[in-house]
Motif scaffolding. Structure first.
Motif, PDB file in Angstrom:
ATOM      1  N   ARG A 117     -13.280 -11.273   5.800  1.00  0.00           N
ATOM      2  CA  ARG A 117     -13.105 -10.757   4.443  1.00  0.00           C
ATOM      3  C   ARG A 117     -11.654 -10.918   3.981  1.00  0.00           C
ATOM      4  N   HIS A 177     -21.863   0.166   2.227  1.00  0.00           N
ATOM      5  CA  HIS A 177     -23.114   0.002   1.485  1.00  0.00           C
ATOM      6  C   HIS A 177     -23.387  -1.463   1.133  1.00  0.00           C
ATOM      7  N   THR A 181     -13.120  -1.818 -11.212  1.00  0.00           N
ATOM      8  CA  THR A 181     -14.034  -2.492 -10.278  1.00  0.00           C
ATOM      9  C   THR A 181     -14.157  -1.695  -8.982  1.00  0.00           C
ATOM     10  N   ARG A 191      -2.513  -5.555  -5.425  1.00  0.00           N
ATOM     11  CA  ARG A 191      -3.575  -6.400  -5.952  1.00  0.00           C
ATOM     12  C   ARG A 191      -3.090  -7.827  -6.186  1.00  0.00           C
ATOM     13  N   LEU A 246       0.831  -1.205   0.000  1.00  0.00           N
ATOM     14  CA  LEU A 246       0.000   0.000   0.000  1.00  0.00           C
ATOM     15  C   LEU A 246       0.864   1.254   0.000  1.00  0.00           C
ATOM     16  N   LEU A 296      -9.682 -15.143   0.555  1.00  0.00           N
ATOM     17  CA  LEU A 296      -8.877 -15.631  -0.570  1.00  0.00           C
ATOM     18  C   LEU A 296      -7.755 -16.560  -0.105  1.00  0.00           C
ATOM     19  N   PHE A 311     -16.603 -10.145  -1.344  1.00  0.00           N
ATOM     20  CA  PHE A 311     -16.038  -9.195  -2.309  1.00  0.00           C
ATOM     21  C   PHE A 311     -14.789  -9.725  -3.015  1.00  0.00           C
ATOM     22  N   PHE A 330     -17.028  -2.227   3.623  1.00  0.00           N
ATOM     23  CA  PHE A 330     -17.793  -1.496   2.619  1.00  0.00           C
ATOM     24  C   PHE A 330     -19.167  -1.202   3.215  1.00  0.00           C
ATOM     25  N   ARG A 355     -17.701  -0.453  -7.807  1.00  0.00           N
ATOM     26  CA  ARG A 355     -18.356  -1.159  -6.690  1.00  0.00           C
ATOM     27  C   ARG A 355     -18.113  -0.540  -5.326  1.00  0.00           C
ATOM     28  N   VAL A 356     -17.072   0.285  -5.192  1.00  0.00           N
ATOM     29  CA  VAL A 356     -16.789   0.867  -3.876  1.00  0.00           C
ATOM     30  C   VAL A 356     -16.931   2.390  -3.884  1.00  0.00           C
ATOM     31  N   VAL A 385     -14.490 -10.413  -7.215  1.00  0.00           N
ATOM     32  CA  VAL A 385     -13.719  -9.549  -8.119  1.00  0.00           C
ATOM     33  C   VAL A 385     -12.566 -10.293  -8.797  1.00  0.00           C
ATOM     34  N   PRO A 414     -20.737   3.869  -5.237  1.00  0.00           N
ATOM     35  CA  PRO A 414     -21.852   3.777  -4.286  1.00  0.00           C
ATOM     36  C   PRO A 414     -21.687   4.725  -3.099  1.00  0.00           C
ATOM     37  N   LEU A 417      -7.860  -6.856  -1.765  1.00  0.00           N
ATOM     38  CA  LEU A 417      -8.650  -8.041  -2.078  1.00  0.00           C
ATOM     39  C   LEU A 417      -8.583  -8.374  -3.566  1.00  0.00           C
ATOM     40  N   GLY A 418      -7.740  -7.638  -4.304  1.00  0.00           N
ATOM     41  CA  GLY A 418      -7.474  -8.006  -5.693  1.00  0.00           C
ATOM     42  C   GLY A 418      -8.344  -7.301  -6.714  1.00  0.00           C
ATOM     43  N   ALA A 419      -9.104  -6.267  -6.300  1.00  0.00           N
ATOM     44  CA  ALA A 419      -9.992  -5.602  -7.257  1.00  0.00           C
ATOM     45  C   ALA A 419      -9.192  -4.683  -8.179  1.00  0.00           C
ATOM     46  N   SER A 420      -9.609  -4.597  -9.442  1.00  0.00           N
ATOM     47  CA  SER A 420      -8.955  -3.702 -10.390  1.00  0.00           C
ATOM     48  C   SER A 420      -9.486  -2.284 -10.179  1.00  0.00           C
ATOM     49  N   GLY A 421      -8.787  -1.317 -10.784  1.00  0.00           N
ATOM     50  CA  GLY A 421      -9.188   0.082 -10.620  1.00  0.00           C
ATOM     51  C   GLY A 421     -10.632   0.335 -11.009  1.00  0.00           C
ATOM     52  N   GLU A 427      -8.590   1.084  -0.394  1.00  0.00           N
ATOM     53  CA  GLU A 427      -7.397   0.296  -0.079  1.00  0.00           C
ATOM     54  C   GLU A 427      -7.779  -1.142   0.249  1.00  0.00           C
ATOM     55  N   ALA A 428      -8.855  -1.281   1.022  1.00  0.00           N
ATOM     56  CA  ALA A 428      -9.310  -2.630   1.361  1.00  0.00           C
ATOM     57  C   ALA A 428      -9.654  -3.395   0.084  1.00  0.00           C
ATOM     58  N   ALA A 429     -10.317  -2.714  -0.834  1.00  0.00           N
ATOM     59  CA  ALA A 429     -10.722  -3.376  -2.085  1.00  0.00           C
ATOM     60  C   ALA A 429      -9.504  -3.807  -2.885  1.00  0.00           C
ATOM     61  N   VAL A 430      -8.475  -2.963  -2.910  1.00  0.00           N
ATOM     62  CA  VAL A 430      -7.317  -3.304  -3.727  1.00  0.00           C
ATOM     63  C   VAL A 430      -6.534  -4.456  -3.094  1.00  0.00           C
ATOM     64  N   PHE A 442      -7.691  -3.565   8.595  1.00  0.00           N
ATOM     65  CA  PHE A 442      -7.463  -2.165   8.930  1.00  0.00           C
ATOM     66  C   PHE A 442      -7.913  -1.859  10.350  1.00  0.00           C
TER      67      PHE A 442
END
Lengths: 365, 273
Positions: free
Chosen positions: A155, A94, B181, A78, A54, A159, A103, A92, B185-186, A107, B189, B175-179, B170-173, A86
Motif C-alpha cells: 500500500r 473494512h 475523503t 498529504r 505526521l 504511489l 487506496f 483499513f 472512506r476511513v 484518492v 465506515p 497516502l494523499g487523501a483529503s480530510g 494517519e495511514a490515509a493521509v 506503521f
C-alpha cells in the motif's frame, strides 16, 4: 532522493519542558537505507514522524527538512509523497486487501487519478511483488501478521514514493517471520532504489539491514556510522552498551594492575578507581590463570546451543554476573560444567571516560 | 469441574430471581398497556388513535424527532472527533460538560430554557421585541429535546474512537487523501454501527421525552402537544382507553427501537466472529 534535516527539535506540551528531541542535524543520501536505533523514549519514532510530516517540529529553533532540493518543512503530509509503514500495519479493516493497496491511487485528485484499469493492473503488480495475489479479496483480519505487514508495504509503495519510512515495521512479528521480512525488505530496497528510514529498538535488525545506523538516546544522536564501524568503534559508553552484552569490571589500579577482591588484571592505566567493559566474545576461559590476568570465576549456567556456547559466570568480587561466549572446541576441552571454577582471560577491553566521549581500547594480546 | 459460584442452587436462585423481577417490573406493565388499550375492542382503540388531536400529537412528535436526529448526529460526530483526535486545554472539562444533559433533571432543563427564552427571559425579551416566539411553540420543544438528547451520539462514539486511535486516518493521509475523503472512506465506515446505535437511542429519547417538553410546550391541544403530553392529558381527563392507546403507540415505537438495537448488536457480533 536524499533527506536533509537541520536543527529539528520537538517539545511535547508547554515550551520549556524537556525536549523529546534535541535540535538534530541529519543527512541521508539518496537510495540509502538508514536505521534509527535506540531504546524506547529515545526520540527515534518522533524523528521519523517529523520526517513524514505526521508530527510538527518545534518553531524554535526553526529547523528545516529537505527532500532533495525541495524544502518540505511546511509541506503537509498529504503532499510530501512519502510511503509510511506503521508498526501495527494500520490497514483499513473494512476494506479488502485489494482496496487497501488501491487506496492511495483512488484518492488522487481527479486529473491525476489513473483509470480503474490502470489501478487494477498496478495493484495486481504490487500484490504479486509481495506474493499476496491470492489474498486480494480477503479482509486484513483474515491474514497473518506478516501478511498484513506485506499488504501495508504494498500500500505504501503504490504511489511510487521516493522516500519510504517504516516505524518498527517488524516489531510485532515473531522471530522467523521477522528474519524473512528483513531480507525481503533489503531486496526490495535494492531493486526499487528508494530512500528508506526505519525505526527499530532491535540492535541486530539495525545492524543487519542498514547501510548506516543512527543510534539515539534521550532525544539526541549518539553516533552515526556503518554497522561494522559502529560495532568496532563505538563513540561512547551508551553506544557500546546498547549494541551488545557487556561485562563490567570495577576496581582500583595500583602498580600497573587493577585489583578487585581476589581478582587482578595487568593494565597500563593511571592509578585510582577504574571501570573496564568487556564483550562476552572477547573473553576466553582457561583452567589456570595467566601472568597478566587472575580472574577466578564459577560457572553458573551453560547454554550449548548454536554456533557458540554461552557460559554464565559469577564470583564474590563481581556485582553482576558475567557472560562469556566460547567455541565448542574450548567447551569440550575444558569440559565446562555448572559449579566449575575457571579463569577468565580478556583478550581486549574497553574503557570510556566518565563523560563518555573518548574511548581507549588497548589489546592485551 | 465446577467454577466458583456455579453451584446448581445458586444458579437456579439467581436465574429465578432475574426472571421473576423482569416479568414483574418489565413484562407485566408492557402487557398491561396493550391490554388496557384494547380493553374495549380494536374499534375503540382505532377511534382513539385516529382522533384529530392524537394525530396532531403524533405528527408533532415525529416532526420534532426528525429535526432532532440530524442535529444530534452532526453535533455528536463533531464533538467526538474534537475530543478524541485533538489535544487542547479544557479537553477533559469538555468531556464532562457533555454529560450535563444526563446529570440535570429534564424539568430543570425545561425551566432554564423558559427562564432564558421565555417572554420575560433574558434573551426572550429581546426576541419578543423582534416578534419571535420560541417558548410555548414547536421551536422551544425542539430546543429542549435537542438539549436532552445531544449526548447520546457523542457518548457512543468517544470510547470507540479512543480505542481505535487515529492510525488508519494517519495511514490515509500519508497516502494523499483529503480530510473529507478520510472521513468518508476511513472514519465513517469504522464508526457507522456506533453511530447508528447512537441515533437509535437519540430517537427513543426524543420520542418519549416528557419532563423538559412539558415545561416549555404549554400543552395546547392540536398545536404544541407531543404524544407523551397528549397521553397525560387524556389520562387526566379520565379517558383511560385513549391514554393507553397513545401509550401503546409509544410502547410500539420503543419495542421497534429495541428490536433495531438488538439487530445491530447481533450484526456487530457476527461481524467480529
Amino acid at each position: 532522493m536524499g533527506i536533509r534535516l537541520s536543527q529539528i527539535a520537538k517539545t511535547y506540551g508547554r515550551p520549556g519542558t524537556p525536549r523529546a528531541l534535541e535540535p538534530i542535524d541529519l543527512e541521508i543520501a539518496s537510495g540509502e537505507l538508514v536505521g534509527l536505533l535506540g531504546p524506547s523514549g529515545s526520540g527515534k519514532t518522533t524523528l521519523l514522524r517529523i520526517i513524514a510530516g505526521l508530527e510538527q517540529a518545534d518553531r524554535d529553533p526553526a529547523g528545516t527538512i529537505h527532500f532533495g532540493s525541495r524544502d518540505v518543512t511546511e509541506v503537509h503530509v498529504r503532499d510530501r509523497r512519502i510511503g509510511f509503514v506503521f508498526q501495527h500495519y494500520a490497514l483499513f479493516k473494512h476494506m479488502t486487501v485489494f482496496d487497501n493497496v488501491a487506496f492511495g491511487l483512488t484518492v488522487q485528485p481527479r486529473g491525476q487519478r489513473p483509470s480503474s484499469g490502470e489501478i487494477r493492473a498496478r495493484v495486481h503488480q504490487l500484490l504479486e511483488m509481495v506474493q499476496l495475489e491470492r489474498f486480494a479479496q480477503r479482509y486484513p483480519a483474515e491474514l497473518s501478521g506478516g501478511q498484513q505487514q506485506r499488504v501495508s508495504l504494498a500500500r505504501a509503495l503504490a504511489l511510487r514514493p521516493e522516500v519510504l519510512l517504516l516505524d518498527e515495521p517488524f516489531g510485532a512479528l515473531d522471530a522467523k517471520v521477522r528474519q524473512d521480512l528483513r531480507r525481503w525488505l533489503r531486496h526490495l530496497h535494492d531493486e526499487l532504489n528508494f530512500t528508506s528510514v526505519f525505526v527499530t529498538h532491535d540492535q541486530e535488525e539495525a545492524l543487519e539491514l542498514s547501510d548506516r545506523v543512527v543510534v539515539m538516546s534521550d532525544g539526541r544522536i549518539e553516533q552515526i556510522d556503518a554497522p561494522a564501524a559502529l560495532y568496532r568503534a563505538p563513540a561512547n559508553r551508551f553506544v557500546f552498551e546498547f549494541l551488545g552484552d557487556v561485562n563490567r569490571l570495577e576496581g582500583e589500579v595500583r602498580d600497573g594492575a587493577l585489583t578487585c577482591g581476589e581478582a587482578r588484571l595487568a593494565v597500563d592505566l593511571p592509578e585510582g578507581p577504574q571501570e573496564l567493559l568487556l564483550r562476552p566474545h572477547e573473553l576466553s576461559l582457561e583452567a589456570a590463570p595467566s601472568a597478566a590476568a587472575h580472574l577466578p570465576m564459577t560457572v553458573t549456567a551453560v547454554v550449548p546451543v548454536g554456533a557458540e556456547v554461552r557460559v554464565e559466570l559469577a564470583a564474590d568480587w563481581l556485582a553482576e554476573p558475567w557472560l562469556a561466549t566460547i567455541g565448542h572446541g574450548d567447551f569440550e576441552r575444558l569440559d565446562v560444567r555448572r559449579g566449575q571454577r575457571l579463569y577468565a582471560l580478556p583478550q581486549r577491553w574497553h574503557r570510556f571516560a566518565a563523560e563518555g566521549r573518548p574511548a581507549t581500547q588497548p589489546s592485551l594480546a | 469441574m465446577q467454577r466458583i459460584g456455579d453451584a446448581p442452587a445458586v444458579r437456579r436462585g439467581l436465574i429465578g430471581a432475574a426472571v421473576a423481577l423482569s416479568a414483574l417490573f418489565l413484562l407485566l406493565p408492557l402487557v398491561a398497556i396493550f391490554a388496557q388499550a384494547f380493553a374495549q375492542g380494536v374499534g375503540v382503540f382505532w377511534a382513539n388513535v385516529s382522533d384529530h388531536y392524537t394525530l396532531a400529537a403524533i405528527g408533532l412528535t415525529l416532526f420534532i424527532t426528525v429535526l432532532t436526529i440530524p442535529v444530534c448526529l452532526v453535533f455528536g460526530v463533531a464533538l467526538a472527533w474534537l475530543v478524541t483526535r485533538f489535544s487542547f486545554p479544557g479537553r477533559r472539562l469538555l468531556q464532562t460538560l457533555i454529560d450535563i444533559p444526563f446529570a440535570v433533571s429534564p424539568v430543570v432543563a425545561g425551566l432554564i430554557y423558559l427562564l432564558l427564552y421565555g417572554r420575560n427571559g433574558w434573551i426572550g425579551g429581546w426576541l419578543d421585541a423582534q416578534d419571535i416566539q420560541l417558548m410555548f411553540a414547536w421551536p422551544g420543544i425542539l430546543m429542549v429535546t435537542i438539549f436532552v438528547t445531544c449526548p447520546f451520539v457523542a457518548r457512543e462514539l468517544i470510547p470507540l474512537m479512543q480505542a481505535q486511535g487515529s492510525r488508519e486516518e494517519e495511514a490515509a493521509v500519508t497516502l494523499g487523501a483529503s480530510g473529507g475523503t478520510i472521513f468518508r472512506r476511513v472514519t465513517l465506515p469504522n464508526i457507522r454501527w456506533a453511530l447508528l446505535y447512537g441515533v437509535i437511542l437519540t430517537n427513543a429519547r426524543a420520542v418519549g421525552e416528557f419532563g423538559a417538553v412539558s415545561v416549555v410546550s404549554g400543552a395546547i391541544r392540536g398545536q404544541t402537544n407531543t404524544l407523551p403530553l397528549h397521553l397525560e392529558q387524556l389520562y387526566q381527563d379520565y379517558n383511560t382507553v385513549g391514554a393507553f392507546a397513545s401509550a401503546a403507540l409509544l410502547a410500539l415505537i420503543a419495542l421497534f427501537t429495541l428490536a433495531a438495537k438488538a439487530g445491530l448488536e447481533w450484526r456487530a457480533a457476527r461481524r467480529e466472529a
